[in-house]
Scaffold this motif. Sequence first.
Motif, PDB file in Angstrom:
ATOM      1  N   GLU A  15       0.828  -1.213   0.000  1.00 37.89           N
ATOM      2  CA  GLU A  15       0.000   0.000   0.000  1.00 37.89           C
ATOM      3  C   GLU A  15       0.868   1.271   0.000  1.00 37.89           C
ATOM      4  O   GLU A  15       0.596   2.230  -0.728  1.00 37.89           O
ATOM      5  CB  GLU A  15      -0.930   0.004   1.227  1.00 37.89           C
ATOM      6  N   ILE A  16       1.925   1.277   0.821  1.00 28.66           N
ATOM      7  CA  ILE A  16       2.750   2.492   0.908  1.00 28.66           C
ATOM      8  C   ILE A  16       3.582   2.710  -0.357  1.00 28.66           C
ATOM      9  O   ILE A  16       4.180   3.777  -0.519  1.00 28.66           O
ATOM     10  CB  ILE A  16       3.672   2.499   2.145  1.00 28.66           C
ATOM     11  N   ASP A  17       3.583   1.735  -1.259  1.00 31.75           N
ATOM     12  CA  ASP A  17       4.227   1.951  -2.555  1.00 31.75           C
ATOM     13  C   ASP A  17       3.679   3.207  -3.234  1.00 31.75           C
ATOM     14  O   ASP A  17       4.377   3.856  -4.019  1.00 31.75           O
ATOM     15  CB  ASP A  17       3.997   0.720  -3.441  1.00 31.75           C
ATOM     16  N   LYS A  18       2.421   3.549  -2.911  1.00 30.25           N
ATOM     17  CA  LYS A  18       1.778   4.729  -3.520  1.00 30.25           C
ATOM     18  C   LYS A  18       2.489   6.038  -3.183  1.00 30.25           C
ATOM     19  O   LYS A  18       2.278   7.043  -3.861  1.00 30.25           O
ATOM     20  CB  LYS A  18       0.309   4.813  -3.077  1.00 30.25           C
ATOM     21  N   ILE A  76      -0.235   9.888   1.236  1.00 25.95           N
ATOM     22  CA  ILE A  76      -0.811   9.003   0.208  1.00 25.95           C
ATOM     23  C   ILE A  76      -2.284   9.368   0.008  1.00 25.95           C
ATOM     24  O   ILE A  76      -2.789   9.354  -1.117  1.00 25.95           O
ATOM     25  CB  ILE A  76      -0.639   7.524   0.621  1.00 25.95           C
ATOM     26  N   ASP A  77      -2.964   9.729   1.085  1.00 25.02           N
ATOM     27  CA  ASP A  77      -4.383  10.102   0.961  1.00 25.02           C
ATOM     28  C   ASP A  77      -4.592  11.607   0.777  1.00 25.02           C
ATOM     29  O   ASP A  77      -5.544  12.019   0.131  1.00 25.02           O
ATOM     30  CB  ASP A  77      -5.164   9.637   2.198  1.00 25.02           C
ATOM     31  N   SER A  78      -3.708  12.430   1.340  1.00 24.82           N
ATOM     32  CA  SER A  78      -3.961  13.884   1.327  1.00 24.82           C
ATOM     33  C   SER A  78      -3.180  14.606   0.246  1.00 24.82           C
ATOM     34  O   SER A  78      -3.523  15.739  -0.110  1.00 24.82           O
ATOM     35  CB  SER A  78      -3.590  14.491   2.683  1.00 24.82           C
ATOM     36  N   GLY A  79      -2.130  13.996  -0.286  1.00 19.35           N
ATOM     37  CA  GLY A  79      -1.227  14.690  -1.194  1.00 19.35           C
ATOM     38  C   GLY A  79      -0.282  15.585  -0.410  1.00 19.35           C
ATOM     39  O   GLY A  79      -0.457  15.810   0.789  1.00 19.35           O
ATOM     40  N   GLU A  93      -6.594  15.712   7.172  1.00 21.32           N
ATOM     41  CA  GLU A  93      -6.735  14.694   6.127  1.00 21.32           C
ATOM     42  C   GLU A  93      -5.517  13.759   6.127  1.00 21.32           C
ATOM     43  O   GLU A  93      -5.635  12.546   5.952  1.00 21.32           O
ATOM     44  CB  GLU A  93      -6.881  15.387   4.764  1.00 21.32           C
ATOM     45  N   GLU A  94      -4.338  14.354   6.347  1.00 19.52           N
ATOM     46  CA  GLU A  94      -3.123  13.547   6.390  1.00 19.52           C
ATOM     47  C   GLU A  94      -3.161  12.587   7.584  1.00 19.52           C
ATOM     48  O   GLU A  94      -2.755  11.423   7.468  1.00 19.52           O
ATOM     49  CB  GLU A  94      -1.904  14.489   6.477  1.00 19.52           C
ATOM     50  N   ALA A  95      -3.662  13.048   8.723  1.00 12.71           N
ATOM     51  CA  ALA A  95      -3.768  12.192   9.917  1.00 12.71           C
ATOM     52  C   ALA A  95      -4.725  11.037   9.665  1.00 12.71           C
ATOM     53  O   ALA A  95      -4.444   9.888  10.039  1.00 12.71           O
ATOM     54  CB  ALA A  95      -4.235  13.020  11.116  1.00 12.71           C
ATOM     55  N   GLU A  96      -5.841  11.321   9.017  1.00 11.70           N
ATOM     56  CA  GLU A  96      -6.791  10.253   8.680  1.00 11.70           C
ATOM     57  C   GLU A  96      -6.141   9.223   7.761  1.00 11.70           C
ATOM     58  O   GLU A  96      -6.345   8.023   7.890  1.00 11.70           O
ATOM     59  CB  GLU A  96      -8.032  10.838   7.986  1.00 11.70           C
ATOM     60  N   GLY A  97      -5.384   9.727   6.806  1.00 10.67           N
ATOM     61  CA  GLY A  97      -4.677   8.834   5.884  1.00 10.67           C
ATOM     62  C   GLY A  97      -3.694   7.949   6.621  1.00 10.67           C
ATOM     63  O   GLY A  97      -3.631   6.729   6.397  1.00 10.67           O
ATOM     64  N   ARG A  99      -3.784   7.058   9.697  1.00 14.01           N
ATOM     65  CA  ARG A  99      -4.527   6.093  10.501  1.00 14.01           C
ATOM     66  C   ARG A  99      -5.018   4.934   9.626  1.00 14.01           C
ATOM     67  O   ARG A  99      -4.883   3.764   9.994  1.00 14.01           O
ATOM     68  CB  ARG A  99      -5.704   6.795  11.176  1.00 14.01           C
ATOM     69  N   ARG A 100      -5.566   5.263   8.469  1.00 16.35           N
ATOM     70  CA  ARG A 100      -6.062   4.205   7.569  1.00 16.35           C
ATOM     71  C   ARG A 100      -4.928   3.259   7.143  1.00 16.35           C
ATOM     72  O   ARG A 100      -5.077   2.039   7.194  1.00 16.35           O
ATOM     73  CB  ARG A 100      -6.668   4.835   6.304  1.00 16.35           C
ATOM     74  N   ILE A 101      -3.805   3.840   6.744  1.00 13.26           N
ATOM     75  CA  ILE A 101      -2.736   3.017   6.169  1.00 13.26           C
ATOM     76  C   ILE A 101      -2.055   2.153   7.238  1.00 13.26           C
ATOM     77  O   ILE A 101      -1.818   0.968   7.038  1.00 13.26           O
ATOM     78  CB  ILE A 101      -1.737   3.913   5.412  1.00 13.26           C
ATOM     79  N   PHE A 102      -1.755   2.752   8.396  1.00 12.30           N
ATOM     80  CA  PHE A 102      -1.116   1.952   9.455  1.00 12.30           C
ATOM     81  C   PHE A 102      -2.049   0.850   9.952  1.00 12.30           C
ATOM     82  O   PHE A 102      -1.587  -0.182  10.437  1.00 12.30           O
ATOM     83  CB  PHE A 102      -0.657   2.844  10.611  1.00 12.30           C
ATOM     84  N   SER A 103      -3.363   1.045   9.816  1.00 14.61           N
ATOM     85  CA  SER A 103      -4.329   0.030  10.265  1.00 14.61           C
ATOM     86  C   SER A 103      -4.270  -1.254   9.448  1.00 14.61           C
ATOM     87  O   SER A 103      -4.884  -2.255   9.821  1.00 14.61           O
ATOM     88  CB  SER A 103      -5.754   0.578  10.204  1.00 14.61           C
ATOM     89  N   LEU A 104      -3.565  -1.227   8.334  1.00 11.37           N
ATOM     90  CA  LEU A 104      -3.368  -2.468   7.588  1.00 11.37           C
ATOM     91  C   LEU A 104      -2.494  -3.447   8.379  1.00 11.37           C
ATOM     92  O   LEU A 104      -2.553  -4.653   8.165  1.00 11.37           O
ATOM     93  CB  LEU A 104      -2.712  -2.173   6.235  1.00 11.37           C
ATOM     94  N   LEU A 105      -1.666  -2.911   9.274  1.00 10.54           N
ATOM     95  CA  LEU A 105      -0.733  -3.734  10.068  1.00 10.54           C
ATOM     96  C   LEU A 105      -1.466  -4.442  11.203  1.00 10.54           C
ATOM     97  O   LEU A 105      -2.565  -4.037  11.587  1.00 10.54           O
ATOM     98  CB  LEU A 105       0.351  -2.819  10.663  1.00 10.54           C
ATOM     99  N   PRO A 106      -0.844  -5.473  11.785  1.00 10.97           N
ATOM    100  CA  PRO A 106      -1.393  -6.046  13.016  1.00 10.97           C
ATOM    101  C   PRO A 106      -1.563  -4.916  14.055  1.00 10.97           C
ATOM    102  O   PRO A 106      -0.735  -3.996  14.099  1.00 10.97           O
ATOM    103  CB  PRO A 106      -0.319  -7.047  13.450  1.00 10.97           C
ATOM    104  N   PRO A 107      -2.612  -4.962  14.881  1.00 11.28           N
ATOM    105  CA  PRO A 107      -2.979  -3.826  15.731  1.00 11.28           C
ATOM    106  C   PRO A 107      -1.850  -3.217  16.576  1.00 11.28           C
ATOM    107  O   PRO A 107      -1.713  -1.996  16.619  1.00 11.28           O
ATOM    108  CB  PRO A 107      -4.097  -4.393  16.608  1.00 11.28           C
TER     109      PRO A 107
END
Lengths: 195, 195
Positions: A15-18, A76-79, A93-97, A99-107
Motif C-alpha cells: 500500500e505504501i508503494d503509492k 498518500i491520501d492527502s497529497g 486529512e493527512e492524519a486520517e490517511g 490512521r487508515r494506512i497503518f491500520s493495515l498492520l497487526p494492531p
Amino acid sequence: MHETPIARRIAFIVEIDKLKGVLRKNKPVTLERYENAAEHSWQVALLALTLAPHAPVALDIERVIRLLLVHDIGEIDSGDTLFYAASAEDKAEEAEGARRIFSLLPPAQAAEMFALWEEFEAAQSAEARFARAMDRLMPILLNLNREGQSWRENGVRADDVRSRAASQVDAGCPDAGRWLADALENAEARGYFAR
Amino acid sequence: MHETPIARRIAFIVEIDKLKGVLRKNKPVTLERYENAAEHSWQVALLALTLAPHAPVALDIERVIRLLLVHDIGEIDSGDTLFYAASAEDKAEEAEGARRIFSLLPPAQAAEMFALWEEFEAAQSAEARFARAMDRLMPILLNLNREGQSWRENGVRADDVRSRAASQVDAGCPDAGRWLADALENAEARGYFAR
C-alpha cells in the motif's frame, strides 16, 4: 491471504508503494521532474544520520530515522502541500490517511507506527524537533542547488524561509541553522527567491 | 564552503540526490514508470522495520535500516544491474562509486558509512543477511502486484527467482520465505514469469 501477521505486514508495504506517486514542489538537483515523497523520505532519513554529530542534545538518532521513514505516509491520501501554505484541514486529512494506512498492520504494530507519525507531528520530543529540522532543511538544500526553483515557482520570499523554515532548522539543529543563515544570504544575493 | 565538517556533510547529501535518477527494472505498483534506487531504498528500509518481528535471531534492526539506507549509493556511479545478471565488474564499479561518494564526508564518518556499505555486500552478519533478504523480497513484492512486469521484461523464470532470490529471502527471514513460497506458486499458475 491478508489474515496472518506477515500477510498484513506485506499488504502494508504494498500500500505504501503509492508514496512514490505523491509529488512534492521541489525538483531533484539534476532531474527535470518533481521529486516524490518516497525518495524524499529516504534522503531526509540519511540527512538525519549524516548530521547526527550536530544534534544539540543527546538523542536517539535511530528513533529520528524511524520518524522520518514514516512521516509522510499520510500524504498518500492527502497529497503533499507546500509547507508555507499548509492548512489545518490538510493536516487532518493527512492524519486520517496515516490512521487508515497503518491500520493495515497487526494492531499493536499499527499503534506503534501511528505513534511515530504523531510524535513527528507533535514536535515536542528532542527526536521530533531534530527530525523536523531535517525535514525543513532538505528542500532548502535542493533549492540552494537549483537556483531556488520551488521558491520562485511558488512565490516564496527570503523572509518566509527565514521566519518559518530556517527558524525550525535552527531550533532543532543550531549548527545547521548557522550554516543555513550564510547560505540564505548568499541565495538572496543571487536572486533565488520570489520578490 | 566545502571545508567545515557540516559543509562536507551537506555536500554529501546533495551528491546522493543523484540516486533519484538511477532507474531500476521494476515499476511501482500503480505507476507507469520505472522506480528509482532512492525510493526503493526508503521502501526496503521500511520493509525491514515492518518485518522486524520476523527476524530469525536477535539482531540490531537499527543497523539493518542503516545498511539499507546506504546499500545502493554506489549505483550513482555504476547504475543498477538486474540482480540475475550482475557481474563482478559491476560490483567493483559500484564499490568504487561508494568509496568516491562517502569520501565527501569527514574522514571518520566516511569510513563508518563505507563500512556499512561493505557489511551489506559481505552478507556475513545477521544484520546484513536480514537486510539482503529484504532487498531480494522487495522487487518480488512489486512483481507479484504487477503480474510479473520485470520478470517478463527481462526473461526471468520461476526457477531463477526460487533458486537465486527466494533462497536468500529464506536464509535471512524464514517466515517471509515460507510466505513467499506460496506466493510464487500462485504467480507461476497465473503466468507471471518468463518461460
